[in-house]
Design an enzyme around this catalytic site. Structure first.
Site, PDB file in Angstrom:
ATOM      1  N   SER A   1       0.879  -1.233  -0.172  1.00 56.38           N
ATOM      2  CA  SER A   1       0.127  -0.047  -0.060  1.00 56.38           C
ATOM      3  C   SER A   1       0.800   1.306  -0.019  1.00 56.38           C
ATOM      4  CB  SER A   1      -0.983   0.066   1.271  1.00 56.38           C
ATOM      5  OG  SER A   1      -1.750   1.241   1.357  1.00 56.38           O
ATOM      6  N   GLY A   2       0.675   2.400  -0.806  1.00 58.33           N
ATOM      7  CA  GLY A   2       1.225   3.488  -1.002  1.00 58.33           C
ATOM      8  C   GLY A   2       2.613   3.372  -2.032  1.00 58.33           C
TER       9      GLY A   2
ATOM     10  N   THR B   1      -2.134   1.919  -7.979  1.00 58.19           N
ATOM     11  CA  THR B   1      -3.221   2.460  -8.725  1.00 58.19           C
ATOM     12  C   THR B   1      -3.039   3.295  -9.835  1.00 58.19           C
ATOM     13  OG1 THR B   1      -4.547   2.202  -6.572  1.00 58.19           O
ATOM     14  CG2 THR B   1      -5.404   3.568  -8.355  1.00 58.19           C
TER      15      THR B   1
ATOM     16  N   ASN C   1      -0.889   5.543   2.780  1.00 59.25           N
ATOM     17  CA  ASN C   1      -1.239   5.760   1.427  1.00 59.25           C
ATOM     18  C   ASN C   1      -2.596   6.825   1.804  1.00 59.25           C
ATOM     19  OD1 ASN C   1      -1.805   6.732  -0.966  1.00 59.25           O
ATOM     20  ND2 ASN C   1      -1.977   4.327  -1.723  1.00 59.25           N
TER      21      ASN C   1
ATOM     22  N   SER D   1      -5.515   4.732  -0.735  1.00 51.79           N
ATOM     23  CA  SER D   1      -4.996   3.378  -0.884  1.00 51.79           C
ATOM     24  C   SER D   1      -6.028   2.241  -1.186  1.00 51.79           C
ATOM     25  CB  SER D   1      -4.656   2.764   0.684  1.00 51.79           C
ATOM     26  OG  SER D   1      -4.293   1.509   0.596  1.00 51.79           O
ATOM     27  N   SER D   2      -5.994   1.376  -2.294  1.00 49.26           N
ATOM     28  CA  SER D   2      -6.966   0.585  -2.569  1.00 49.26           C
ATOM     29  C   SER D   2      -7.090  -0.367  -1.771  1.00 49.26           C
ATOM     30  CB  SER D   2      -6.634  -0.039  -4.209  1.00 49.26           C
ATOM     31  OG  SER D   2      -6.334   0.839  -5.221  1.00 49.26           O
TER      32      SER D   2
ATOM     33  N   GLY E   1      -0.175  -6.014  -2.435  1.00 52.13           N
ATOM     34  CA  GLY E   1       0.961  -6.630  -2.587  1.00 52.13           C
ATOM     35  C   GLY E   1       1.123  -7.407  -1.088  1.00 52.13           C
TER      36      GLY E   1
ATOM     37  N   GLU F   1       1.962  -8.382   2.543  1.00 49.13           N
ATOM     38  CA  GLU F   1       1.946  -7.573   3.724  1.00 49.13           C
ATOM     39  C   GLU F   1       2.395  -8.174   4.896  1.00 49.13           C
ATOM     40  OE1 GLU F   1      -2.044  -6.119   4.495  1.00 49.13           O
ATOM     41  OE2 GLU F   1      -1.938  -4.478   2.967  1.00 49.13           O
TER      42      GLU F   1
END
Length: 1081
Positions: free
Chosen positions: A107-108, A112, A157, A160-161, A387, A389
């Protein structure tokens, strides 16, 4: 700006990690850092793109950059995401190969944004046209909608998605987009009810409250204040650089472009509002008579508003929060819910409601953007998924376990497809394939997904078995079955070597993933896998009158009760991942690995430990080793020969034969060992990066020598060109100087000649002037003498006649001067042009008396004529009416003087323009000469009734003022006379001819403010008509009026003004009406 023609030109660090020498984790990180510091955020590992998030805008995504990378070889320019997108698009368009682009990272890291860049590049380079542009716009505008409902602000982020997205973009045979299909994976629905500190709920909640109009919020029963909603965290409600109100407008516009109907948008917003209202429902305990506790809703206002939004009966939903019904075969058991269970049910409903709404949105978008044709399409898939984690504080739970399982599968397919791609290229080029040693993570995937003793299978088994099921019993089962697995560790593992491992808590287990060891906390595994929503709540939702709710909860239909337990979250995710893997294996893969340089979301900061952590779990080092296990570098013969041909005299400057033979000659001349290179059918393969760097170094030295040679030739050419230019300039300068010298000499001679000529001409002119002056003096002298002589003779002759004629001449001259002076004085003192101006200048002399009077009369007639000539026909008619009024009323009627200054307007009601009198106007056939409101006097009481008075050339009409209904229409020949008083009143009597049809009801006694104009117009109409007598006007303070069979005397008397200056009419007896006219003060 310098344009690079190869990946190897002007490299900052190494553009392709396969060429990194020596290869180690430290050198890998140093190369990334060096390129990141120089704003080079993209690096290759063969055909894989590493993308570093710069946390700032870079000028590398312009339309010019798109054109620069369009239709170019992958390694032809510096690393860029556009190069990968172009390679994938051209392979799909030209070679008919389905493509997929896999974007991974934590994330970040910019996943996206990377997917948006890929889609925008493809949209820019594919075809144009109205339909194509519409499809591209719909595909691009689906992103804002999904981001609003599926993205949130996290500590890592701001956008973040919180879900995985896979989009298949479908193209026709020309490479133009036809549509797409979106699949979503594992929405983080737990965020709906609870957010970690420093994070927000999904964007759409904040966008709705910030950007919706007051009217919309009122319909949704919402307030703009975030603090009024329990599901919204307040510590991060506002995000710098994020305009929720503007984003809401963007989302509304995007939904419209994608194809959402207005009622669908409203339904979606109602469900979002219902989730917010659901979070505000609170419960209180209540004891029953049997000693059990049950829950009750504290404040029913939010429950009521939510039910109104969704069209649910409040009592039905309230019962669903208090009771749970369990069905088993033919039996139903209803149990009460305590407060904790009620809160669990509320949150479960909120999560399911939002999760199903998100899935419905994805389905609805797919309906709009899917290809309309049934023919086979080319497909490009874009996978934007979470990704690997690993939370350092050991807070990894069920979500991280599922995400890491997905990444294990992606790593497995990545290694398989990469090796398969390498092997296919070797076979295609005719080079011997050697097996490559690599770590196969299939054993880890099997540990998780095995149908018999995999972790997910045991979790499902534990959730489905009867009896008490807890997270601890699940961990005990893992310890029993997975104890001997080399990639599984726990505190109570049968393997004794872990009994003393105090870094492993009792309620945790550890898995050795390909990216490293991850510690998972089993707390919540069972509940999150169950994802249980009570059937009572599903049935309550299905009973809603809201059309969208029924679609989201089909299992609530009582007619379709299914006693089978719904599939678990783990089972559903494993199935969807399996489908995704099968889909990816049918496509040609392209990889983008996104890396986050720091945790501060700041530019120009590179945190080595954080990047190293991501490099490990993304498996980038393993990727480089796989690519370098065979030949590290390969290149087609033509560009290879073009790049290095200057290193051999036989190939420089031009090679005449085939490119492969030229490359072989070149390599032999450079004495490259045979084991370092291999010749394929279309490419040369170089095993060691040192060999490539050797070629580059030789090329660099050769380029320096060539640059020196070019400089030498250029300088010689420049000096020769300069010499020839100087020589040519010298000739031009000399020619111009000689011309200038001759011109100067000529001007000097010409000037001297002009001076001599001027002196000569001056002497001649002066001589001639003296002769002419002498001749003129002689002529003047002769003339003077002759004049004096002739004067003497004339005077002698004139003296004889002077005395006889002098008196008459003087008299005539004097009279002429007096008359001239008289006329000039009269001209300067003329009176004005007004006919009523009686001024005239006084006569200066008595003998001019007759002339003076005659001139005055002539001037008066002349100015009267001028004044008359100014009149138009309308103005003339007005003055004729005024003149006729003067003849009738002057000196007879006291009201007349006040009417002189008032123009006769005629139509005071504007009857032709006023729609109120349209019906009345249509009832009158002739032109209306006068329209006014009069008062018709009632003989019974002397009071007046308002009537509309219309006068035409043949009739006068009385009509009702309010309705416009005609009351009387009297032909003018039937009017014999008009009677008025001598005073200032407006009363007049229209006397009708006896025996006529109009005289049945008698005469008319009326009152009007425009009496003078009415009677004048009546008199003029009678005077101009040839078929009837002139109207008689009787002016007297007493006159008789015929009312039906009786004659009534109307008498006018003067009275003192008591109640204002209004005229009053009173009936004295049956034969007398008395009109009181106030005297003037």
């Amino acid at each position: 700006m310098e344009v690079k023609t190869s990946l190897l030109d002007n490299m900052i660090g190494v553009g392709d990690m396969v060429l990194l020498e020596p290869l180690s984790e430290d050198s890998f990180l140093d190369n990334l850092k060096k390129r990141f510091d120089h704003s080079e955020i993209y690096t290759y590992i063969g055909s894989v793109v590493i993308s570093m998030n710069p946390y700032r805008s870079l000028p590398i995504y312009t339309p010019e950059k798109v054109e620069e990378y369009r239709n170019r070889n992958f390694y032809e320019l510096s690393p860029h995401i556009y190069a990968l997108a172009d390679e994938a698009y051209r392979s799909l368009r030209d070679q008919d190969k389905d493509q997929c682009i896999l974007i991974t990272g934590e994330s970040g890291a910019g996943k996206t944004e990377a997917s948006k860049l890929v889609m925008s590049y493809v949209a820019a380079v594919c075809g144009k046209g109205h339909e194509v542009n519409k499809v591209k716009e719909q595909l691009l505008q689906s992103n804002p909608v999904l981001e609003a409902f599926g993205n949130a602000k996290t500590v890592r982020n701001d956008n973040s998605s919180r879900f995985g997205k896979y989009m298949d973009i479908e193209f026709d045979f020309k490479g133009d987009p036809l549509g797409g299909v979106i699949s979503n994976y594992l929405l983080e629905k737990s965020r709906v009810v609870k957010q970690p500190r420093g994070e927000r709920n999904f964007h759409v909640f904040y966008q709705l409250l910030s950007g919706a109009s007051d009217d919309t919020l009122r319909k949704l029963k919402l307030d703009r204040d975030f603090s009024k909603y329990n599901y919204l965290s307040l510590d991060s409600a506002a995000v710098n650089g994020l305009d929720d109100a503007a984003n809401f407008r963007t989302v509304r516009n995007a939904m419209q472009i994608v194809g959402f109907m207005e009622d669908e948008v409203q339904s979606v917003l109602e469900l979002v509002a219902a989730v917010l209202k659901l979070g505000n429902i609170e419960f209180k305990p209540e004891s029953r008579c049997n000693g059990t506790d049950e829950s009750r809703v504290k404040d029913k206002n939010d429950l009521k508003e939510m039910c109104e939004l969704l069209g649910i009966e409040q009592s039905v939903l309230e019962r669903a929060f208090s009771y749970r019904t369990v069905e088993a075969k033919m039996e139903k058991v209803s149990t009460t819910l305590n407060v904790a269970q009620a809160y669990y049910a509320r949150d479960a409903l909120a999560k399911n409601l939002y999760s199903r709404l998100f899935s419905w949105l994805v389905t609805r978008i797919n309906e709009s953007i899917q290809a309309q044709t049934k023919a086979r399409h080319k497909v490009m898939g874009v996978l934007d998924i979470y990704g690997f984690e690993i939370f350092e504080n050991g807070d990894n739970s069920f979500e991280q376990f599922i995400i890491n399982y997905c990444n294990e599968k992606l790593q497995q397919i990545f290694i398989e497809l990469t090796l398969r791609e390498e092997q296919e290229e070797y076979v295609r080029e005719g080079i011997e394939w050697t097996n490559i040693e690599y770590f196969n993570n299939a054993i880890i995937c099997d540990l998780i997904e095995n149908n018999q003793n995999g972790i997910l299978a045991m979790l499902d088994e534990e959730c489905l078995r009867p009896g008490t099921v807890t997270d601890e019993t699940f961990l005990d089962k893992l310890n029993t079955i997975c104890a001997d697995h080399q990639h599984f560790e726990s505190r109570l593992n049968k393997n004794s070597k872990f009994l003393n491992d105090h870094s492993l808590p009792h309620n945790c287990f550890r898995i050795q993933h390909y990216a490293g060891k991850v510690l998972y906390r089993v707390e919540g595994f069972v509940d999150k896998n169950n994802d249980l929503l009570y059937r009572d709540l599903s049935q309550a939702m299905y009973k809603a009158n809201h059309s969208l709710i029924k679609q989201l909860f089909p299992e609530g239909n009582p007619a379709k009760v299914n006693l089978k337990r719904p599939p678990t979250a783990g089972f559903q995710f494993r199935a969807s991942v399996g489908t995704l893997m099968r889909n990816l294996q049918t496509k040609n893969p392209n990889y983008i690995r996104c890396i986050k340089p720091n945790d501060k979301k700041a530019s120009h900061i590179f945190t080595d430990s954080l990047v190293c952590h991501q490099v490990r779990y993304l498996g980038l080092m393993e990727n480089v080793r796989v690519r370098r296990a065979g030949y590290a570098f390969r290149q087609p013969y033509e560009p290879c020969l073009e790049r290095y041909k200057m290193l051999c005299k036989r190939t420089w400057p031009h090679w005449k034969g085939p490119a492969r033979e030229g490359v072989e000659v070149l390599m032999a001349d450079l004495q490259i060992p045979a084991e370092e290179i291999a010749y394929g059918r279309s490419k040369i393969f170089i095993r060691n990066p040192r060999t490539l760097f050797f070629l580059e170094e030789k090329r660099k030295q050769c380029l320096q020598d060539l640059a020196t040679l070019i400089q030498k030739i250029y300088r010689g050419w420049k000096c020769r060109t300069h010499f020839l230019l100087m020589k040519k300039s010298q000739i031009v300068v000399a020619a111009w100087y000689r011309r200038y010298a001759q011109q100067k000499k000529y001007r000097n001679i010409k000037s001297a000649t002009t001076v001599v000529q001027s002196y000569t001409r001056g002497w001649q002119a002066r001589k001639l002037l003296r002769e002419l002056k002498y001749q003129k003096r002689c002529e003047e002298a002769v003339t003077t003498i002759a004049a004096f002589w002739h004067g003497t003779q004339v005077r002698r002759e004139y003296r004889k006649f002077f005395r006889a004629n002098a008196g008459k001449k003087i008299y005539d001259f004097t009279i002429q001067r007096i008359i001239q002076k008289y006329f000039l004085g009269l001209k300067s003192n003329m009176p004005s042009m007004s006919p009523i101006d009686k001024k005239w200048p006084a006569r200066p002399y008595g003998f001019l008396d007759g002339v003076h009077t005659e001139l005055r009369k002539i001037f008066h007639h002349w100015r009267c004529k001028k004044y008359r000539d100014q009149f138009t026909e309308e103005k003339k008619a007005v003055y004729e009416e005024k003149l006729e009024a003067s003849e009738i009323f002057k000196g007879k009627k006291a009201l007349y003087p006040s009417s002189v200054s008032q123009p006769f307007k005629g139509d005071y009601l504007e009857i032709s323009k006023n729609p109120k009198y349209q019906k009345l106007n249509s009832a009158v056939d002739e032109k209306v000469l006068l329209a006014d409101v009069v008062n018709k006097i009632n003989r019974a009481n002397g009071k007046g009734t308002p009537r509309i008075f219309l006068l035409t050339k043949k009739n006068f009409v009385l009509a009702d003022q309010k309705t416009g209904q005609v009351k009387a229409s009297i032909p003018l020949p039937d009017v014999t006379s008009v009677s008025v008083s001598t005073q200032k009143d407006g009363f007049f009597a229209l006397k009708l001819k006896e025996g006529s049809a109009s005289a049945v009801k008698g005469d008319f006694l009326l009152s009007s403010e425009h009496l003078i104009e009415i009677i004048t117009k009546l008199h003029r109409i009678g005077a101009t008509a040839a078929d009837r007598e002139k109207l008689k006007v009787d002016i007297s303070d007493e006159f008789l009026v015929q009312f039906k069979q009786d004659k009534v005397c109307v008498k006018f008397i003067q009275s003192s003004p008591k109640n204002g200056n209004s005229v009053s009419c009173k009936r004295k007896n049956n034969r007398l009406l008395e009109v009181s006219v106030p005297t003037s003060p």
